[in-house]
Scaffold this motif. Structure first.
Motif, mmCIF file in Angstrom:
data_model
loop_
_atom_site.group_PDB
_atom_site.id
_atom_site.type_symbol
_atom_site.label_atom_id
_atom_site.label_comp_id
_atom_site.label_asym_id
_atom_site.label_seq_id
_atom_site.Cartn_x
_atom_site.Cartn_y
_atom_site.Cartn_z
ATOM 1 N N ASP A 174 31.798 10.811 33.473
ATOM 2 C CA ASP A 174 32.558 11.926 34.038
ATOM 3 C C ASP A 174 33.045 12.921 32.996
ATOM 4 O OD1 ASP A 174 32.215 10.760 36.511
ATOM 5 O OD2 ASP A 174 34.118 9.663 36.425
ATOM 6 N N LEU A 175 32.943 12.573 31.706
ATOM 7 C CA LEU A 175 33.456 13.485 30.680
ATOM 8 C C LEU A 175 32.687 14.800 30.673
ATOM 9 C CD1 LEU A 175 35.538 13.749 28.447
ATOM 10 C CD2 LEU A 175 33.830 12.890 26.834
ATOM 11 N N ALA A 176 31.371 14.732 30.840
ATOM 12 C CA ALA A 176 30.542 15.936 30.914
ATOM 13 C C ALA A 176 29.920 15.987 32.300
ATOM 14 C CB ALA A 176 29.452 15.912 29.844
ATOM 15 N N PRO A 177 30.335 16.938 33.155
ATOM 16 C CA PRO A 177 29.810 16.993 34.531
ATOM 17 C C PRO A 177 28.292 17.100 34.537
ATOM 18 C CG PRO A 177 31.675 18.484 34.267
ATOM 19 C CD PRO A 177 31.329 17.998 32.893
ATOM 20 N N GLY A 178 27.685 16.248 35.344
ATOM 21 C CA GLY A 178 26.236 16.274 35.463
ATOM 22 C C GLY A 178 25.493 15.551 34.364
#
Length: 603
Positions: free
Chosen positions: A263-267
């Motif tokens: 979830d830290l970097a969306p996608g």
């Protein structure tokens, strides 16, 4: 009056028209598939028609192939309303053209086959029987009809290229030519054309055909636009499936405890999740089990990267806040051109490492933690410089010039500052003076993402101590506080020592002493004094002969360079061998600043 059967009671296959095996009661030998098929056929005709209208065109075509009764009914003109309804329900589909029936149009638009051209693909995939070059048509068809005949832009064979004018054209131009024409269409048009009598009738016929052709072109363009939209919608559908598949993988990873990394970097998903061409379908349990191990390994690498990034930023903030001010003060406390330890080596000393790396990275530090380290900084600076200088003095003591000089007379104060103390790098062949020798680029190893073992033998490199309070994940590349400090550097120049590439240049030393003697200056003149005075000297030594002479081109070369000129001609008489020698012009005067004269001479 005999009344006809009601529409509601009519069926595709009335009972009295069924095969003997299906009349009356079902026999024991009837198969289950036959019973199901009989039940469908027994439905009232109006219900079947409503069912047919709900089918897509391709499904209706395939249904017509399942049974003779369906084919006979659906391929009948009486079923045109069904086909019209089915085709009109397709979004953006152009209407059926006049020269095709609705089933033919559905076959053309929704299958990969073309029923209008009987194409026979050979093993090479290149031969087309129904298309021929215009000059090979069975009849002498007038060329004026070529614009109304379907053609292919298939590439010519080698024999065709050699035997026609296309061999003189560009390959792309040949590829785009209308090369082969449909034989049946050409012959049919020619037969119709010959029925028109007189020039006026033929002209009217041509105009009519041109209108028909334009209408076909417009309809063909509409069909291409429809197919483009179909492809676009299909790509959107596949993209949506791929996105759903990747989200399913993310959910699986969250369930395994990797929610923070996902979830830290969306996608974000590692390459192992999708590869170059991820399939456009939802994830199955079998697929997840096959990739689970690879995905976990990828997420472990992801966790390591995130930890390094976080640690790097936090440590940089600590260094900028608590170390850099003291380091800047140390720099300005020395005279200009004084070499001091690099910042990362200062941070690697135990005095600075301890407060930087043994406390939680998110904890605020105080000035009292660095008081002792800052007090020790001048001593470390002196020790670091003396360590480098001692290596330089050791090179001087082993030179032929100073090998008989007592060691105590060779010191940093007596020999190193002299202008005649010149070193030569065996790698780059450059001549170097002090203190530039301390930062010469050939004496450092550029290390990308350095490791503690790269600093073996470096002064001030203490034994790594494991951080007591910082929670470090089980990451092989981050095991101690030294590794944490090195995370703040992407590239580090690691000192590798002077030996064996640095030598004392005895020849350069003699030339400098000669220069000082000509100038009338003392042999103990220092580099600092020379830089202040910046003498300009004339280079008369034979070491500069190559710079002071320039060879003239030989007569033969001059002759060759003027060959073909309209104003000059080569001499007719043979050139004697002595005349071919490169004459040397008189030596020209060469002057330079003293430092340049030192660096370009003494090969």
């Amino acid at each position: 009056m005999v009344k006809g059967s009601s529409r509601k009671s009519r069926k595709v296959n009335p009972t009295n028209n069924r095969p003997n095996g299906l009349r009356g009661k079902d026999t024991l030998g009837a198969s289950q598939s036959a019973l199901k098929r009989d039940a469908l056929i027994d439905l009232p005709l109006d219900i079947l028609c409503e069912i047919f209208k709900l089918l897509p065109p391709l499904d209706l075509l395939q249904l017509a192939r399942t049974a003779k009764l369906f084919r006979k009914f659906l391929m009948n003109r009486a079923s045109k309303s069904i086909w019209t309804h089915v085709l009109s329900a397709v979004e953006d589909l152009p209407p059926c053209p006049d020269d095709l029936s609705e089933p033919q149009y559905a076959y053309l638009m929704f299958t990969d086959h073309c029923h209008r051209t009987q194409v026979d693909i050979s093993l090479a995939g290149a031969r087309k029987r129904s298309f021929k070059p215009w000059q090979e048509l069975p009849e002498n068809v007038t060329p004026a009809l070529a614009e109304f005949v379907s053609a292919t832009t298939h590439r010519l064979t080698r024999a065709e290229i050699e035997g026609c004018y296309y061999k003189h054209h560009d390959s792309q131009e040949v590829k785009d030519q209308r090369i082969r024409f449909h034989v049946e269409t050409a012959l049919a048009l020619y037969a119709d054309y010959k029925k028109s009598k007189g020039a006026k009738a033929k002209k009217a016929w041509m105009e009519e055909q041109r209108k028909i052709w334009v209408a076909k072109e417009e309809h063909a363009n509409s069909c291409e636009g429809y197919l483009d939209k179909v492809q676009e919608r299909e790509e959107e559908r596949e993209d949506a499936l791929r996105a759903k598949r990747l989200e399913q993988i993310r959910e699986k990873l969250r369930g395994l405890g990797w929610a923070e990394e996902v979830d830290l970097a969306p996608g974000y998903l590692p390459y192992e999740a999708h590869g170059r061409d991820p399939p456009a379908k939802e994830l199955t349990d079998e697929e997840w089990e096959s990739m689970k191990e690879r995905m976990v390994a990828a997420m472990e690498r992801r966790r390591e990267t995130l930890f390094k990034s976080k640690a790097r930023h936090l440590l940089k903030d600590r260094i900028n806040t608590w170390v850099k001010p003291a380091y800047t003060s140390l720099l300005f406390s020395h005279p200009p051109n004084t070499v001091i330890p690099p910042l990362y080596e200062v941070c690697l000393t135990e005095a600075f490492r301890t407060p930087l790396c043994t406390l939680p990275l998110d904890q605020d530090l105080s000035a009292d933690l660095f008081e002792s380290a800052i007090e020790q900084l001048p001593a470390f600076d002196e020790q670091w410089r003396n360590h480098r200088i001692e290596q330089i003095l050791d090179v001087i003591r082993k030179s032929s010039t100073y090998k008989n000089t007592p060691a105590d007379e060779i010191s940093a104060d007596t020999i190193l500052p002299l202008a005649s103390t010149v070193f030569r790098c065996g790698d780059c062949k450059q001549k170097i003076l002090y203190p530039s020798i301390l930062v010469h680029r050939c004496l450092f190893i550029e290390s990308w993402q350095p490791k503690p073992q790269d600093f073996a033998g470096t002064l001030g490199m203490p034994t790594p101590i494991v951080p007591r309070n910082i929670e470090i994940p089980d990451i092989p590349s981050v095991k101690d506080d030294v590794s944490l400090i090195l995370l703040t550097r992407s590239s580090v120049g690691i000192w590798k020592g002077l030996k064996p590439i640095i030598k004392f240049d005895d020849a350069a030393q003699r030339h400098i002493l000669s220069m000082l003697d000509v100038l009338g200056w003392s042999p103990t003149t220092t580099v600092h004094e020379m830089e202040e005075k910046q003498p300009y000297v004339e280079c008369l030594c034979q070491c500069f002969d190559k710079l002071r002479t320039r060879p003239q081109p030989s007569i033969r070369q001059a002759t060759r360079s003027t060959k073909g000129s309209k104003t000059q001609k080569a001499p007719q008489d043979p050139v004697p061998p002595s005349a071919e020698q490169d004459p040397v012009v008189p030596k020209r005067r060469l002057g330079a600043r003293w430092i340049k004269a030192v660096r370009v001479s003494f090969p």
